[in-house]
Structure formats: structure tokens, C-alpha cells
Write a protein that holds these residues in place. Structure first.
Motif, PDB file in Angstrom:
ATOM      1  N   ARG A   1       3.302   6.453  -5.919  1.00 43.81           N
ATOM      2  CA  ARG A   1       2.119   7.851  -7.750  1.00 43.81           C
ATOM      3  C   ARG A   1       2.507   8.950  -7.758  1.00 43.81           C
ATOM      4  NH1 ARG A   1      -3.195  10.155  -6.483  1.00 43.81           N
ATOM      5  NH2 ARG A   1      -3.094   9.788  -3.995  1.00 43.81           N
ATOM      6  N   LEU A   2       2.388   8.896  -5.448  1.00 45.49           N
ATOM      7  CA  LEU A   2       2.945  10.461  -5.703  1.00 45.49           C
ATOM      8  C   LEU A   2       4.502  11.190  -5.828  1.00 45.49           C
ATOM      9  CD1 LEU A   2       0.692  10.410  -2.643  1.00 45.49           C
ATOM     10  CD2 LEU A   2       0.463  11.475  -4.093  1.00 45.49           C
TER      11      LEU A   2
ATOM     12  N   SER B   1      -4.771   0.583   5.180  1.00 47.71           N
ATOM     13  CA  SER B   1      -5.258   1.402   3.512  1.00 47.71           C
ATOM     14  C   SER B   1      -5.909   2.584   3.401  1.00 47.71           C
ATOM     15  CB  SER B   1      -6.035   0.159   2.820  1.00 47.71           C
ATOM     16  OG  SER B   1      -5.796   0.440   1.710  1.00 47.71           O
TER      17      SER B   1
ATOM     18  N   VAL C   1      -3.745   6.035   5.026  1.00 49.76           N
ATOM     19  CA  VAL C   1      -2.479   6.189   4.206  1.00 49.76           C
ATOM     20  C   VAL C   1      -3.023   6.332   2.786  1.00 49.76           C
ATOM     21  CG1 VAL C   1      -0.719   4.539   2.112  1.00 49.76           C
ATOM     22  CG2 VAL C   1      -1.016   3.827   4.838  1.00 49.76           C
ATOM     23  N   HIS C   2      -4.159   6.027   2.287  1.00 49.03           N
ATOM     24  CA  HIS C   2      -4.545   6.506   0.926  1.00 49.03           C
ATOM     25  C   HIS C   2      -4.934   8.392   1.428  1.00 49.03           C
ATOM     26  CE1 HIS C   2      -5.135   2.532  -0.811  1.00 49.03           C
ATOM     27  NE2 HIS C   2      -4.416   3.189  -1.310  1.00 49.03           N
TER      28      HIS C   2
ATOM     29  N   GLU D   1      -1.696  14.994  -2.388  1.00 43.55           N
ATOM     30  CA  GLU D   1      -2.058  15.040  -3.456  1.00 43.55           C
ATOM     31  C   GLU D   1      -1.925  16.470  -3.779  1.00 43.55           C
ATOM     32  OE1 GLU D   1      -3.462  12.963  -7.024  1.00 43.55           O
ATOM     33  OE2 GLU D   1      -4.731  12.139  -5.270  1.00 43.55           O
TER      34      GLU D   1
ATOM     35  N   ILE E   1       1.378  -0.971   0.066  1.00 43.14           N
ATOM     36  CA  ILE E   1      -0.224  -0.095   0.394  1.00 43.14           C
ATOM     37  C   ILE E   1       0.856   1.112   0.133  1.00 43.14           C
ATOM     38  CG2 ILE E   1      -1.890   1.378   1.443  1.00 43.14           C
ATOM     39  CD1 ILE E   1      -2.296  -1.590   2.948  1.00 43.14           C
ATOM     40  N   VAL E   2       1.456   1.013   0.931  1.00 43.80           N
ATOM     41  CA  VAL E   2       3.039   2.542   0.610  1.00 43.80           C
ATOM     42  C   VAL E   2       3.628   2.377  -0.258  1.00 43.80           C
ATOM     43  CG1 VAL E   2       4.778   3.624   2.517  1.00 43.80           C
ATOM     44  CG2 VAL E   2       2.971   2.396   3.340  1.00 43.80           C
TER      45      VAL E   2
ATOM     46  N   GLY F   1      -2.483  10.518   1.631  1.00 47.08           N
ATOM     47  CA  GLY F   1      -2.049  10.481   0.302  1.00 47.08           C
ATOM     48  C   GLY F   1      -2.554  11.739  -0.323  1.00 47.08           C
ATOM     49  N   ARG F   2      -3.891  10.819  -0.462  1.00 48.33           N
ATOM     50  CA  ARG F   2      -5.270  12.831  -0.929  1.00 48.33           C
ATOM     51  C   ARG F   2      -4.865  13.763  -0.535  1.00 48.33           C
ATOM     52  NH1 ARG F   2      -8.381   8.786  -0.887  1.00 48.33           N
ATOM     53  NH2 ARG F   2      -9.419   9.574   1.314  1.00 48.33           N
TER      54      ARG F   2
ATOM     55  N   GLN G   1       3.088   1.790  -3.209  1.00 51.85           N
ATOM     56  CA  GLN G   1       2.063   2.293  -4.492  1.00 51.85           C
ATOM     57  C   GLN G   1       1.602   3.721  -4.322  1.00 51.85           C
ATOM     58  OE1 GLN G   1      -0.512  -0.531  -4.337  1.00 51.85           O
ATOM     59  NE2 GLN G   1      -0.158  -2.166  -5.298  1.00 51.85           N
ATOM     60  N   GLU G   2       1.109   3.881  -3.326  1.00 51.50           N
ATOM     61  CA  GLU G   2       0.948   5.207  -2.953  1.00 51.50           C
ATOM     62  C   GLU G   2       2.320   6.302  -3.010  1.00 51.50           C
ATOM     63  OE1 GLU G   2      -2.258   8.264  -1.755  1.00 51.50           O
ATOM     64  OE2 GLU G   2      -1.920   6.181  -3.049  1.00 51.50           O
TER      65      GLU G   2
END
Length: 258
Positions: free
Chosen positions: A86-87, A212, A215-216, A223, A79-80, A219-220, A82-83
Motif C-alpha cells: 500500500r505504501l 496488526s 503495523v498499521h 503515510e 499484514i506486513v 504505516g500511518r 499488504q501495508e
């Protein structure tokens, strides 16, 4: 940011802490009650902490700085990673090397070595001149460096902050950040000391769903900070363009008058 609700946290099991006998008394302000020998986290406190952390990280990212994600426990690694990817943020999900922050000059040497190995393996002539055993050894060394340092390969300077899942497990990373006055955002369970970090987010740091969701959410917030930075740059560019146009118009008027 898409708001996370109390129900979202509840559904993801964010409120489940550890056994009461494993608790850290400093987590008392974040504990709602005890049920069947387990501490239950106050989710209103989680929402408030997440909101505060989101606002703070947004400002850091908006200023153009990087946040390093740290999570080496199995249920958090993918999870970490991937996030963070992505960022386009640095991350450590395999093993925290002692000195990754406090001895960054040495880490930079290892990163340079990894780059040099890449160049060597891409040079057909060099590869042709190597014995099969040598190629194998270089390949293995490259894989090892990639596994441990791949997430920080583009890191040329220290991060502005850390985001950590499980401060008890990642205690070395937290200690190094403390030494360098690097703020730490972290998911903190009932068995940990929240005073060790600047932005503790009380939460279950063991369950996949809980990790999850948070973390998301974090992440937002990053973003949004990145989008605000982009807009700031565009606004500055536009203002500079307008100022330049005004200056040219004024110069043209002066020339016409004379």
C-alpha cells in the motif's frame, strides 16, 4: 495520525509478554508486572516508544528514503505485505536471504535475472522456440525468485531503515542492518534484547491483533511522511514558479524602459 490509545493496545493484547522464565533481563524497563507466570508489558512505555518511532520514521520518509518491512512469521506475513505494498515500500515476508543487505550486489544480480526471465516469457517467439520442459523449468525458477525477492523487485539501493516484527526470529536481518549502520524499528517482546535495535517498541509480537494494530499505526506514520514530502515538493515548485514569474516581469520592465 489517528492516535492509538491505551485501551486500543489493551484490547489487542499488546501487553501480553512471554513466560517469565523465557524473558530477557534487558527488557526489565519495559515490564510492568508478572501475572500467572507471564510478564505484562507496560503499555505507557509502548505508547511512548511508538510515538518516538513514528516521528523518526516520518522524517526518514519525508526525505525520500525507503523503509524495508521484514516479517517472516506466519501471523505477520499478510499484514506486513499488504501495508508495505500500500505504501510502495520494499518488504521481505517469505525468507530472509543471507546477505540481502550486506551483499546487495549479488541480490541485485538475482533481481536482474528475474527481470530477464520476465522479458523472455513475454517474448512469444522465444517462448515458441522453447521445449515444454524448458518453459516449465523457467516458470518454476521465476516463481521461486518472485516468492523470495518479489517484495524488493524495485529496490535499486539499500533501504534507509528496517521495520521488523520479532527481532529474535529476524536476527540475521538485524545483524546485517547493524553492520551497515541501518537503523531498525521493531516490535520487541519480553524474550528479546531491545538494545539490539535503535527504536524498540515493546509489544506482543506473536498475537495477530497486536501485530496488526502496531503495523498499521507505523504505516500511518509513513503515510504522513509521504504526504509531507509531496507537500514539500509542491511548495518548492510553487516558489520556483513565483521566482520565475518575478524574473520574467523584471526582464519585461527593463525591456520597456530601454
Amino acid at each position: 495520525m489517528a492516535e492509538i490509545t491505551y485501551k486500543d493496545l489493551l484490547d489487542a493484547g499488546v501487553h501480553f509478554g512471554h513466560l517469565t522464565r523465557k524473558w530477557d533481563p534487558k527488557m526489565a524497563p519495559y515490564i510492568f508486572m508478572e501475572k500467572n507466570g507471564i510478564h505484562i508489558i507496560d503499555l505507557n512505555k509502548t505508547l511512548a516508544a511508538l510515538d518516538e518511532a513514528s516521528n523518526a520514521v516520518k522524517q526518514i520518509v519525508r526525505s525520500g528514503k525507503k523503509i524495508m518491512f521484514v516479517a517472516t512469521k506466519k501471523q505477520a506475513q499478510d499484514i506486513v505485505k499488504q501495508e508495505a505494498e500500500r505504501l510502495k515500500m520494499p518488504f521481505v515476508t517469505e525468507r530472509w536471504l543471507g546477505g540481502m543487505l550486506t551483499n546487495f550486489a549479488t541480490i541485485r544480480k538475482s533481481l536482474k535475472k528475474m527481470t530477464n526471465l520476465d522479458k523472455m516469457m513475454k517474448d512469444e517467439q522465444t517462448v515458441k522456440n522453447l521445449a515444454k520442459r524448458e518453459r516449465l523449468m523457467i516458470g518454476r525458477e521465476r516463481e521461486k525468485l518472485e516468492r523470495v525477492l518479489g517484495g524488493i523487485a524495485d529496490q535499486s539501493r539499500l533501504p534507509a531503515a528496517l521495520f521488523v516484527v520479532d527481532i529474535k526470529r529476524e536476527h540475521i536481518a538485524v545483524k546485517e542492518a547493524q553492520k551497515l549502520n541501518i537503523p531498525v524499528f521493531a516490535l520487541v517482546d519480553t524474550n528479546s534484547d531491545p538494545t539490539q535495535v535503535e527504536y524498540p517498541i515493546p509489544a506482543n509480537d506473536d498475537a495477530f491483533k497486536s501485530i496488526s494494530l502496531l503495523v498499521h499505526a507505523f504505516g500511518r506514520a509513513i503515510e504522513e511522511g509521504l504526504q509531507e514530502r509531496k507537500k514539500d515538493k509542491e511548495d518548492t515548485k510553487q516558489k520556483e514558479g513565483e521566482a520565475e514569474k518575478r524574473a520574467l516581469d523584471e526582464a519585461e520592465e527593463t525591456t520597456t524602459e530601454s
